[in-house]
Motif scaffolding. Structure first.
Motif, PDB file in Angstrom:
ATOM      1  N   PHE A 111       0.822  -1.208   0.000  1.00 12.31           N
ATOM      2  CA  PHE A 111       0.000   0.000   0.000  1.00 12.31           C
ATOM      3  C   PHE A 111       0.858   1.260   0.000  1.00 12.31           C
ATOM      4  O   PHE A 111       0.472   2.271  -0.601  1.00 12.31           O
ATOM      5  N   ILE A 112       1.994   1.248   0.668  1.00 13.10           N
ATOM      6  CA  ILE A 112       2.891   2.400   0.654  1.00 13.10           C
ATOM      7  C   ILE A 112       3.364   2.658  -0.771  1.00 13.10           C
ATOM      8  O   ILE A 112       3.350   3.797  -1.250  1.00 13.10           O
ATOM      9  N   ASP A 113       3.764   1.610  -1.463  1.00 16.60           N
ATOM     10  CA  ASP A 113       4.224   1.758  -2.841  1.00 16.60           C
ATOM     11  C   ASP A 113       3.115   2.325  -3.730  1.00 16.60           C
ATOM     12  O   ASP A 113       3.344   3.234  -4.529  1.00 16.60           O
ATOM     13  N   GLU A 114       1.899   1.815  -3.586  1.00 15.92           N
ATOM     14  CA  GLU A 114       0.774   2.300  -4.384  1.00 15.92           C
ATOM     15  C   GLU A 114       0.459   3.763  -4.057  1.00 15.92           C
ATOM     16  O   GLU A 114       0.141   4.554  -4.956  1.00 15.92           O
ATOM     17  N   THR A 115       0.560   4.119  -2.783  1.00 12.24           N
ATOM     18  CA  THR A 115       0.290   5.493  -2.359  1.00 12.24           C
ATOM     19  C   THR A 115       1.352   6.443  -2.899  1.00 12.24           C
ATOM     20  O   THR A 115       1.036   7.556  -3.347  1.00 12.24           O
ATOM     21  N   GLU A 116       2.595   6.005  -2.879  1.00  9.30           N
ATOM     22  CA  GLU A 116       3.672   6.822  -3.443  1.00  9.30           C
ATOM     23  C   GLU A 116       3.479   7.019  -4.946  1.00  9.30           C
ATOM     24  O   GLU A 116       3.778   8.091  -5.478  1.00  9.30           O
ATOM     25  N   ARG A 117       2.967   6.014  -5.622  1.00 12.01           N
ATOM     26  CA  ARG A 117       2.697   6.142  -7.059  1.00 12.01           C
ATOM     27  C   ARG A 117       1.616   7.185  -7.305  1.00 12.01           C
ATOM     28  O   ARG A 117       1.735   8.034  -8.195  1.00 12.01           O
ATOM     29  N   ARG A 118       0.550   7.151  -6.494  1.00  9.90           N
ATOM     30  CA  ARG A 118      -0.503   8.161  -6.639  1.00  9.90           C
ATOM     31  C   ARG A 118       0.058   9.555  -6.371  1.00  9.90           C
ATOM     32  O   ARG A 118      -0.264  10.508  -7.096  1.00  9.90           O
ATOM     33  N   THR A 119       0.888   9.682  -5.357  1.00 12.68           N
ATOM     34  CA  THR A 119       1.505  10.970  -5.021  1.00 12.68           C
ATOM     35  C   THR A 119       2.310  11.489  -6.202  1.00 12.68           C
ATOM     36  O   THR A 119       2.218  12.663  -6.568  1.00 12.68           O
ATOM     37  N   TRP A 120       3.098  10.627  -6.799  1.00 15.06           N
ATOM     38  CA  TRP A 120       3.924  10.989  -7.954  1.00 15.06           C
ATOM     39  C   TRP A 120       3.064  11.478  -9.109  1.00 15.06           C
ATOM     40  O   TRP A 120       3.319  12.527  -9.711  1.00 15.06           O
ATOM     41  N   PHE A 121       2.021  10.721  -9.445  1.00 13.85           N
ATOM     42  CA  PHE A 121       1.150  11.102 -10.551  1.00 13.85           C
ATOM     43  C   PHE A 121       0.472  12.445 -10.280  1.00 13.85           C
ATOM     44  O   PHE A 121       0.377  13.293 -11.170  1.00 13.85           O
ATOM     45  N   LEU A 122       0.002  12.635  -9.065  1.00 15.35           N
ATOM     46  CA  LEU A 122      -0.644  13.897  -8.711  1.00 15.35           C
ATOM     47  C   LEU A 122       0.339  15.058  -8.778  1.00 15.35           C
ATOM     48  O   LEU A 122       0.002  16.147  -9.243  1.00 15.35           O
ATOM     49  N   PHE A 123       1.556  14.822  -8.333  1.00 24.00           N
ATOM     50  CA  PHE A 123       2.596  15.847  -8.406  1.00 24.00           C
ATOM     51  C   PHE A 123       2.850  16.242  -9.857  1.00 24.00           C
ATOM     52  O   PHE A 123       2.846  17.424 -10.210  1.00 24.00           O
ATOM     53  N   GLU A 124       3.079  15.263 -10.714  1.00 27.85           N
ATOM     54  CA  GLU A 124       3.379  15.554 -12.118  1.00 27.85           C
ATOM     55  C   GLU A 124       2.205  16.231 -12.812  1.00 27.85           C
ATOM     56  O   GLU A 124       2.380  17.174 -13.579  1.00 27.85           O
ATOM     57  N   ALA A 125       0.994  15.769 -12.537  1.00 29.10           N
ATOM     58  CA  ALA A 125      -0.193  16.375 -13.159  1.00 29.10           C
ATOM     59  C   ALA A 125      -0.379  17.805 -12.664  1.00 29.10           C
ATOM     60  O   ALA A 125      -0.760  18.687 -13.449  1.00 29.10           O
ATOM     61  N   SER A 126      -0.105  18.059 -11.397  1.00 30.10           N
ATOM     62  CA  SER A 126      -0.279  19.414 -10.876  1.00 30.10           C
ATOM     63  C   SER A 126       0.783  20.362 -11.410  1.00 30.10           C
ATOM     64  O   SER A 126       0.524  21.558 -11.557  1.00 30.10           O
ATOM     65  N   ARG A 127       1.965  19.847 -11.721  1.00 26.85           N
ATOM     66  CA  ARG A 127       3.002  20.685 -12.335  1.00 26.85           C
ATOM     67  C   ARG A 127       2.544  21.111 -13.718  1.00 26.85           C
ATOM     68  O   ARG A 127       2.736  22.239 -14.114  1.00 26.85           O
ATOM     69  N   GLN A 128       1.942  20.182 -14.464  1.00 25.63           N
ATOM     70  CA  GLN A 128       1.449  20.478 -15.799  1.00 25.63           C
ATOM     71  C   GLN A 128       0.342  21.523 -15.723  1.00 25.63           C
ATOM     72  O   GLN A 128       0.313  22.460 -16.499  1.00 25.63           O
ATOM     73  N   GLU A 129      -0.553  21.358 -14.754  1.00 22.82           N
ATOM     74  CA  GLU A 129      -1.683  22.285 -14.606  1.00 22.82           C
ATOM     75  C   GLU A 129      -1.193  23.680 -14.269  1.00 22.82           C
ATOM     76  O   GLU A 129      -1.756  24.655 -14.704  1.00 22.82           O
ATOM     77  N   GLY A 130      -0.125  23.754 -13.506  1.00 26.51           N
ATOM     78  CA  GLY A 130       0.382  25.055 -13.097  1.00 26.51           C
ATOM     79  C   GLY A 130       1.216  25.758 -14.143  1.00 26.51           C
ATOM     80  O   GLY A 130       1.465  26.947 -14.065  1.00 26.51           O
ATOM     81  N   SER A 131       1.630  25.026 -15.161  1.00 24.69           N
ATOM     82  CA  SER A 131       2.484  25.639 -16.204  1.00 24.69           C
ATOM     83  C   SER A 131       1.624  26.235 -17.307  1.00 24.69           C
ATOM     84  O   SER A 131       0.437  25.965 -17.411  1.00 24.69           O
ATOM     85  N   ASN A 132       2.255  27.012 -18.150  1.00 22.55           N
ATOM     86  CA  ASN A 132       1.548  27.590 -19.298  1.00 22.55           C
ATOM     87  C   ASN A 132       1.716  26.756 -20.550  1.00 22.55           C
ATOM     88  O   ASN A 132       1.276  27.138 -21.627  1.00 22.55           O
ATOM     89  N   ALA A 133       2.395  25.610 -20.391  1.00 21.51           N
ATOM     90  CA  ALA A 133       2.607  24.717 -21.554  1.00 21.51           C
ATOM     91  C   ALA A 133       1.283  24.081 -21.949  1.00 21.51           C
ATOM     92  O   ALA A 133       0.393  23.882 -21.149  1.00 21.51           O
ATOM     93  N   ALA A 134       1.198  23.729 -23.216  1.00 23.02           N
ATOM     94  CA  ALA A 134      -0.035  23.117 -23.722  1.00 23.02           C
ATOM     95  C   ALA A 134      -0.194  21.698 -23.227  1.00 23.02           C
ATOM     96  O   ALA A 134       0.666  21.017 -22.882  1.00 23.02           O
TER      97      ALA A 134
END
Length: 175
Positions: free
Chosen positions: A152-175
């Motif tokens: 479960f820790i590994d799965e939770t870390e994966r979700r954290t990673w995906f959310l981090f990367e997606a939020s970086r994209q959302e915060g940028s002005n890149a398409a």
């Protein structure tokens, strides 16, 4: 069967275990908090899945649906682990609300990046709580619960990673 155990667990639910009663109580309590948090995080993730909007709607909608399914899948395993140990587990939404440490979000609108960041922080919180529970399991020789938590820790870390990367994209002005 000890008197202390019969006071807490109905004889009909008194699952045999080789762990001392004190260990069962401590580990069960820790796992029940994780279970309450899993339910709270599941509902919050579903809430954001239902209410996400914006240019990345489709991707976020699908990601949050996948993540909520994965979180929900942990609930039965956590509850059954408590029962295997001889403990009792959650019985109501009221009990969940008393035990949860993940905060609800009842806002009528949350911007997509804020949703992703909030869920990222909640998943980080869950991973840290799972690590603490894992330490408790190690202290009491409960390798079954520790092994489940490692997954479960590994799965939770994966979700954290995906959310981090997606939020970086959302915060940028890149398409």
């Amino acid at each position: 069967m000890s008197k202390a155990k019969s006071d807490k667990v109905s004889p009909d639910l008194d699952t045999p275990t080789d762990l001392p009663q004190g260990a069962v109580e401590k580990i069960s309590a820790s796992l029940n908090v994780l279970l309450a948090d899993a339910f709270a995080l599941y509902v919050k993730t579903k809430n954001f899945h239902w209410h996400v909007s914006g240019r990345h709607f489709h991707d976020y909608h699908l990601m949050l649906d996948e993540q909520s399914d994965a979180i929900f899948a942990t609930t039965d395993q956590l509850a059954e682990r408590v029962r295997k140990l001889g403990g009792t587990t959650l019985r109501s939404v009221g009990q969940i609300s008393k035990l949860q440490t993940i905060q609800d979000n009842n806002e009528s609108y949350v911007p997509p990046r804020d949703m992703l960041r909030e869920l990222m922080e909640d998943n980080k919180h869950m991973a840290a709580a799972m690590r603490k529970a894992h330490e408790l399991c190690d202290q009491h020789g409960d390798s079954g619960s520790a092994g489940l938590l490692e997954t479960f820790i590994d799965e939770t870390e994966r979700r954290t990673w995906f959310l981090f990367e997606a939020s970086r994209q959302e915060g940028s002005n890149a398409a």
